[in-house]
Design a protein around this motif. Structure first.
Motif, PDB file in Angstrom:
ATOM      1  N   ALA A  47       5.535   7.704   4.652  1.00 33.78           N
ATOM      2  CA  ALA A  47       5.297   6.327   3.559  1.00 33.78           C
ATOM      3  C   ALA A  47       5.675   6.532   2.161  1.00 33.78           C
ATOM      4  O   ALA A  47       5.828   7.746   1.840  1.00 33.78           O
ATOM      5  CB  ALA A  47       3.786   5.965   3.743  1.00 33.78           C
ATOM      6  N   ALA A  48       5.961   5.365   1.610  1.00 34.72           N
ATOM      7  CA  ALA A  48       6.697   5.665   0.409  1.00 34.72           C
ATOM      8  C   ALA A  48       6.149   4.648  -0.486  1.00 34.72           C
ATOM      9  O   ALA A  48       5.576   3.288  -0.300  1.00 34.72           O
ATOM     10  CB  ALA A  48       8.215   5.531   0.157  1.00 34.72           C
ATOM     11  N   LYS A  49       5.865   4.857  -2.007  1.00 36.43           N
ATOM     12  CA  LYS A  49       5.363   3.656  -2.864  1.00 36.43           C
ATOM     13  C   LYS A  49       5.917   4.125  -4.323  1.00 36.43           C
ATOM     14  O   LYS A  49       6.385   5.170  -4.423  1.00 36.43           O
ATOM     15  CB  LYS A  49       3.947   3.790  -2.973  1.00 36.43           C
ATOM     16  N   TYR A  50       5.978   3.056  -5.221  1.00 38.60           N
ATOM     17  CA  TYR A  50       6.306   3.404  -6.635  1.00 38.60           C
ATOM     18  C   TYR A  50       4.902   3.240  -7.373  1.00 38.60           C
ATOM     19  O   TYR A  50       4.424   2.096  -7.616  1.00 38.60           O
ATOM     20  CB  TYR A  50       7.188   2.191  -6.874  1.00 38.60           C
ATOM     21  N   GLY A  51       4.420   4.418  -7.427  1.00 38.11           N
ATOM     22  CA  GLY A  51       2.957   4.464  -8.257  1.00 38.11           C
ATOM     23  C   GLY A  51       2.507   5.960  -8.171  1.00 38.11           C
ATOM     24  O   GLY A  51       3.201   6.827  -7.860  1.00 38.11           O
ATOM     25  N   PRO A  52       1.189   5.963  -8.495  1.00 34.94           N
ATOM     26  CA  PRO A  52       0.634   7.206  -8.804  1.00 34.94           C
ATOM     27  C   PRO A  52       0.426   8.132  -7.465  1.00 34.94           C
ATOM     28  O   PRO A  52       0.325   7.518  -6.431  1.00 34.94           O
ATOM     29  CB  PRO A  52      -0.608   6.895  -9.266  1.00 34.94           C
ATOM     30  N   LEU A  53       0.291   9.278  -7.705  1.00 36.86           N
ATOM     31  CA  LEU A  53       0.065  10.285  -6.680  1.00 36.86           C
ATOM     32  C   LEU A  53      -1.217  10.225  -5.984  1.00 36.86           C
ATOM     33  O   LEU A  53      -2.154  10.688  -6.567  1.00 36.86           O
ATOM     34  CB  LEU A  53       0.448  11.613  -6.977  1.00 36.86           C
ATOM     35  N   ASN A  54      -1.447   9.498  -5.080  1.00 40.80           N
ATOM     36  CA  ASN A  54      -2.781   9.259  -4.365  1.00 40.80           C
ATOM     37  C   ASN A  54      -2.563   8.772  -2.943  1.00 40.80           C
ATOM     38  O   ASN A  54      -1.462   8.665  -2.406  1.00 40.80           O
ATOM     39  CB  ASN A  54      -3.760   8.544  -5.228  1.00 40.80           C
ATOM     40  N   GLU A  55      -3.630   8.520  -2.333  1.00 35.88           N
ATOM     41  CA  GLU A  55      -3.300   7.847  -0.868  1.00 35.88           C
ATOM     42  C   GLU A  55      -3.410   6.486  -0.731  1.00 35.88           C
ATOM     43  O   GLU A  55      -3.269   6.009   0.404  1.00 35.88           O
ATOM     44  CB  GLU A  55      -4.626   8.754  -0.257  1.00 35.88           C
ATOM     45  N   TYR A  56      -3.284   5.776  -1.666  1.00 32.71           N
ATOM     46  CA  TYR A  56      -3.345   4.206  -1.810  1.00 32.71           C
ATOM     47  C   TYR A  56      -2.138   3.759  -1.937  1.00 32.71           C
ATOM     48  O   TYR A  56      -1.463   4.006  -2.592  1.00 32.71           O
ATOM     49  CB  TYR A  56      -4.361   4.009  -2.595  1.00 32.71           C
ATOM     50  N   ASN A  57      -2.185   2.337  -1.309  1.00 30.59           N
ATOM     51  CA  ASN A  57      -1.115   1.303  -1.778  1.00 30.59           C
ATOM     52  C   ASN A  57       0.344   1.730  -1.337  1.00 30.59           C
ATOM     53  O   ASN A  57       1.191   1.165  -1.981  1.00 30.59           O
ATOM     54  CB  ASN A  57      -1.205   0.867  -3.195  1.00 30.59           C
ATOM     55  N   TYR A  58       0.622   2.351  -0.300  1.00 31.94           N
ATOM     56  CA  TYR A  58       1.956   2.708   0.490  1.00 31.94           C
ATOM     57  C   TYR A  58       2.121   1.218   0.923  1.00 31.94           C
ATOM     58  O   TYR A  58       1.673   0.758   1.739  1.00 31.94           O
ATOM     59  CB  TYR A  58       1.743   3.759   1.110  1.00 31.94           C
ATOM     60  N   GLY A  59       3.581   1.056   0.419  1.00 32.73           N
ATOM     61  CA  GLY A  59       4.197  -0.386   0.941  1.00 32.73           C
ATOM     62  C   GLY A  59       5.382  -0.214   2.022  1.00 32.73           C
ATOM     63  O   GLY A  59       5.688  -1.183   2.633  1.00 32.73           O
ATOM     64  N   HIS A  60       5.744   1.124   2.122  1.00 29.98           N
ATOM     65  CA  HIS A  60       6.874   1.195   3.168  1.00 29.98           C
ATOM     66  C   HIS A  60       6.575   2.133   3.978  1.00 29.98           C
ATOM     67  O   HIS A  60       6.169   3.615   3.478  1.00 29.98           O
ATOM     68  CB  HIS A  60       8.040   1.576   2.155  1.00 29.98           C
ATOM     69  N   TRP A  61       6.865   2.044   5.304  1.00 28.47           N
ATOM     70  CA  TRP A  61       6.411   2.928   6.448  1.00 28.47           C
ATOM     71  C   TRP A  61       7.443   3.343   7.233  1.00 28.47           C
ATOM     72  O   TRP A  61       8.283   2.577   7.694  1.00 28.47           O
ATOM     73  CB  TRP A  61       5.207   2.331   7.140  1.00 28.47           C
ATOM     74  N   GLY A  62       7.604   4.433   7.690  1.00 32.22           N
ATOM     75  CA  GLY A  62       8.290   5.030   8.782  1.00 32.22           C
ATOM     76  C   GLY A  62       7.711   4.489  10.148  1.00 32.22           C
ATOM     77  O   GLY A  62       6.613   3.869  10.468  1.00 32.22           O
TER      78      GLY A  62
END
Length: 121
Positions: free
Chosen positions: A97-112
């Motif tokens: 998964a990918a996101k434009y945000g801080p290094l944590n487990e939350y709010n990933y918006g893009h998935w394989g």
């Protein structure tokens, strides 16, 4: 657009190793926090590990700490999950998964699409 493609899953005996790869075919990798998650049958998806956009910082979930390592190669637009000392309870579909945000487990918006890892006892 971020398009993530995982590979490297398979069947392995307990105690063995696998390395998962995730390629960002959309080539927006360099600015994204990248993570690995997994989901076992009947369970909710859970966070495994994440790596910062630079690769300098990582976070790893406690149950896999010391066994799993996340890393990235920005030149290859690829993030890896090295999994050692695998246990049957590591059996799951693993998602990048990918996101434009801080290094944590939350709010990933893009998935394989996920890759299956099966660990036999």
């Amino acid at each position: 657009q971020v398009q993530l493609v995982e590979s490297g899953g398979g069947l392995v005996q307990a105690g063995g190793s696998l390395r998962l790869s995730c390629v960002d075919s959309g080539r927006t990798f360099s600015s994204s926090t990248m993570g690995w998650f997994r989901q076992s049958p009947g369970k909710e998806r859970e966070f495994v590990a994440a790596v910062s956009w630079s690769g300098a910082s990582t976070v790893v979930e406690d149950s896999v700490k010391g066994r799993f390592t996340i890393s990235r190669d920005t030149a290859k637009n690829t993030v890896y999950l090295q999994m050692n000392s695998l246990k049957p309870e590591d059996t799951a579909v693993y998602y990048c998964a990918a996101k434009y945000g801080p290094l944590n487990e939350y709010n990933y918006g893009h998935w394989g699409q996920g890759t299956q890892v099966t660990v036999s006892s």
